[in-house]
Design a protein around this motif. Sequence first.
Motif, short mmCIF file in Angstrom:
data_model
loop_
_atom_site.label_atom_id
_atom_site.label_comp_id
_atom_site.label_asym_id
_atom_site.label_seq_id
_atom_site.Cartn_x
_atom_site.Cartn_y
_atom_site.Cartn_z
N PRO A 163 11.18 15.55 -7.87
CA PRO A 163 10.96 14.38 -8.73
C PRO A 163 12.07 13.34 -8.66
O PRO A 163 11.80 12.14 -8.68
N SER A 164 13.32 13.77 -8.57
CA SER A 164 14.42 12.81 -8.49
C SER A 164 14.35 11.98 -7.21
O SER A 164 14.50 10.76 -7.23
N THR A 165 14.10 12.65 -6.09
CA THR A 165 14.00 11.94 -4.81
C THR A 165 12.78 11.06 -4.76
O THR A 165 12.83 9.93 -4.24
N VAL A 166 11.67 11.53 -5.32
CA VAL A 166 10.44 10.74 -5.33
C VAL A 166 10.63 9.47 -6.15
O VAL A 166 10.18 8.38 -5.75
N GLN A 167 11.29 9.56 -7.29
CA GLN A 167 11.52 8.35 -8.08
C GLN A 167 12.45 7.38 -7.36
O GLN A 167 12.24 6.16 -7.37
N LEU A 168 13.49 7.90 -6.69
CA LEU A 168 14.38 7.03 -5.94
C LEU A 168 13.63 6.34 -4.79
O LEU A 168 13.82 5.14 -4.56
N ASP A 169 12.77 7.08 -4.11
CA ASP A 169 11.98 6.48 -3.02
C ASP A 169 11.09 5.36 -3.55
O ASP A 169 10.98 4.30 -2.92
N HIS A 170 10.49 5.58 -4.69
CA HIS A 170 9.60 4.56 -5.26
C HIS A 170 10.40 3.33 -5.66
O HIS A 170 9.94 2.19 -5.48
N ARG A 171 11.60 3.53 -6.21
CA ARG A 171 12.45 2.38 -6.56
C ARG A 171 12.82 1.58 -5.31
O ARG A 171 12.77 0.35 -5.31
N ILE A 172 13.19 2.29 -4.24
CA ILE A 172 13.59 1.60 -3.01
C ILE A 172 12.42 0.82 -2.43
O ILE A 172 12.56 -0.35 -2.03
N LEU A 173 11.25 1.43 -2.39
CA LEU A 173 10.08 0.74 -1.84
C LEU A 173 9.69 -0.46 -2.70
O LEU A 173 9.32 -1.52 -2.18
N ALA A 174 9.74 -0.29 -4.04
CA ALA A 174 9.36 -1.38 -4.93
C ALA A 174 10.30 -2.57 -4.77
O ALA A 174 9.86 -3.73 -4.68
N ARG A 202 10.22 18.05 2.20
CA ARG A 202 9.74 18.61 0.93
C ARG A 202 10.46 17.98 -0.26
O ARG A 202 9.85 17.75 -1.31
N ASN A 203 11.74 17.69 -0.13
CA ASN A 203 12.43 16.99 -1.21
C ASN A 203 11.92 15.57 -1.37
O ASN A 203 11.81 15.07 -2.49
N ILE A 204 11.61 14.91 -0.26
CA ILE A 204 11.10 13.55 -0.33
C ILE A 204 9.74 13.49 -1.02
O ILE A 204 9.42 12.52 -1.72
N LEU A 205 8.93 14.54 -0.86
CA LEU A 205 7.57 14.53 -1.39
C LEU A 205 7.39 15.40 -2.64
O LEU A 205 6.37 15.25 -3.33
N GLU A 206 8.33 16.29 -2.94
CA GLU A 206 8.14 17.23 -4.03
C GLU A 206 9.26 17.23 -5.07
O GLU A 206 9.07 17.72 -6.17
N PHE A 264 0.83 -1.21 0.00
CA PHE A 264 0.00 0.00 0.00
C PHE A 264 0.86 1.26 0.00
O PHE A 264 0.59 2.22 -0.74
N VAL A 265 1.91 1.28 0.81
CA VAL A 265 2.80 2.44 0.84
C VAL A 265 3.52 2.62 -0.50
O VAL A 265 3.70 3.75 -0.99
N THR A 266 3.91 1.50 -1.12
CA THR A 266 4.55 1.58 -2.44
C THR A 266 3.59 2.17 -3.48
O THR A 266 4.00 2.95 -4.35
N VAL A 267 2.33 1.81 -3.38
CA VAL A 267 1.33 2.38 -4.29
C VAL A 267 1.23 3.88 -4.09
O VAL A 267 1.15 4.66 -5.06
N LEU A 268 1.22 4.33 -2.84
CA LEU A 268 1.15 5.77 -2.58
C LEU A 268 2.37 6.50 -3.12
O LEU A 268 2.26 7.62 -3.67
N SER A 269 3.55 5.88 -3.01
CA SER A 269 4.73 6.51 -3.59
C SER A 269 4.64 6.57 -5.11
O SER A 269 5.12 7.52 -5.74
N GLY A 270 4.01 5.56 -5.70
CA GLY A 270 3.79 5.60 -7.14
C GLY A 270 2.85 6.72 -7.55
O GLY A 270 3.01 7.31 -8.63
N ALA A 271 1.88 7.04 -6.69
CA ALA A 271 0.99 8.17 -6.98
C ALA A 271 1.77 9.49 -6.96
O ALA A 271 1.51 10.40 -7.77
N LEU A 272 2.73 9.60 -6.05
CA LEU A 272 3.57 10.80 -6.05
C LEU A 272 4.40 10.89 -7.33
O LEU A 272 4.60 11.98 -7.89
#
Length: 496
Positions: free
Chosen positions: A374-385, A368-372, A316-324
Amino acid sequence: MASLGNSALLFRRVAPRLSKELFTCRQCLVRTQNQNYSTRTSLRTPSVTLPRNTNRIDASSLRSKARKAFARCASDSAAANGTKSETKKSSFPDVSSKSVAYWLLGSAASVFGIVVFGGLTRLTESGLSITEWRPVTGSLPPLNAEDWESEFAKYRASPEFQLLNPTMTLSEFKSIYYMEWIHRLWGRFVGLSFVLPAIYFVARKKVSKPMALRLGGIAGLIGFQGFIGWWMVASGLKDDLFAPGSHPRVSQYRLTAHLGAAFACYSAMLWNGLAILRSHRLLSDPDAGIKLLDQLRDPKLKFFRRSIAGLAALVFVTVLSGALVAGLDAGLIYNEFPWMGKGLAPPMEELFDARYSRHEDRSDLWWRNILENPSTVQLDHRILAMTTFTSIIALFAYTRRSGNMQRLLPRAAKKGMHGVLGFACLQVGLGLSTLLYLVPTPLASAHQAGSLFLLTWVLVLGSRIWHPSRTAKLLQMAAKARGHSVSTATRHVPKL
């Protein structure tokens, strides 16, 4: 003659009253007494018909007849004692009807469809084509040329048209308008097809009391989801969200909330539908049901149950990161894997860029970098996935290598674990393909559907190893009642 009549009447009055038994034959008298005895004991004892001309009693036939008679005799015996049975004390049944379960699963399938279609609406940039929220009057599309010109004029005043589609024609506008209109109409259908049957099932006492409360919560979540949808669209109709001249978009926070609420609604429908069917399956054979639940209560399975719950939360958390990622269009950068530029991750100064901070003391730099960013958001999604995928692989290996898991885990749970592994592999393949091919619409839509499929199988697996305490109590009551009925029936069977 009158004196004779008076004498006869006087004789009848003074004559002794004799019992009718003196004028009845002995065989008829015995037959009448047996009938009265059987009538009195029918309220206490289930009636069992014995086969004639046999010297042996069929135990299985006797038990089946006793089970059928026990339910009929329970209410009669309670009425004879001046009390009511436990089922009559509550107007709601102990277990919801199977029809409620099938309806919940059908509603979940409808939510599944609207989630996938909503992703297509976002990918085709059709979500901002309808600039007003009219829950009732908006159910009909424009019906004439004048109405279409009016809707097109409202869209031309939006930032998306002015910055992204300044050359769009009316025919092109109709195509994106119908995408958003179908999405909203589908949402209305989901709400009505859930609320109206829910009211019917509760009014007809087809659901248990806890399930009635859950249905009310799901109905409220559906209504709240409609509000979140418009709240999300409204963020894209203003130009104060993004920098001047940038690509118009909705708030990634509101998009994440919208998708998360849809996944939560889907999960609630699916889980409760599966729970009802499982309760009926367990109660159909109390002995086997008790044995299965006792097996699932083994302490050696506690770690596996908790792991499945943690896996569902991780998905579920990975899905939310994908929405970001979708809200920030972060999938359009670093279209390679596993590298991101020259390394596995971008430089720290890019991941935590000071430009995203809005406070002078830089106190909001990290979140704000974690949520806004784009580079950090994509890295977070990769790590969670990859964390989710690795956890599934490890859990599958644990079920295959552990002797306790091989011995205690039910066969249905083992199949469910195979399903989770299969959809996890498929989802990773879709995610990588979407990234490498610069987010094409078919692959991106399939990737979103794959996340919902993966969550579905995790919930299915969880329902197969979950220990329902309320159903366990009902199983114990059913087993005790059946044992009492069989013993009572055999106690009153005459010896042959």
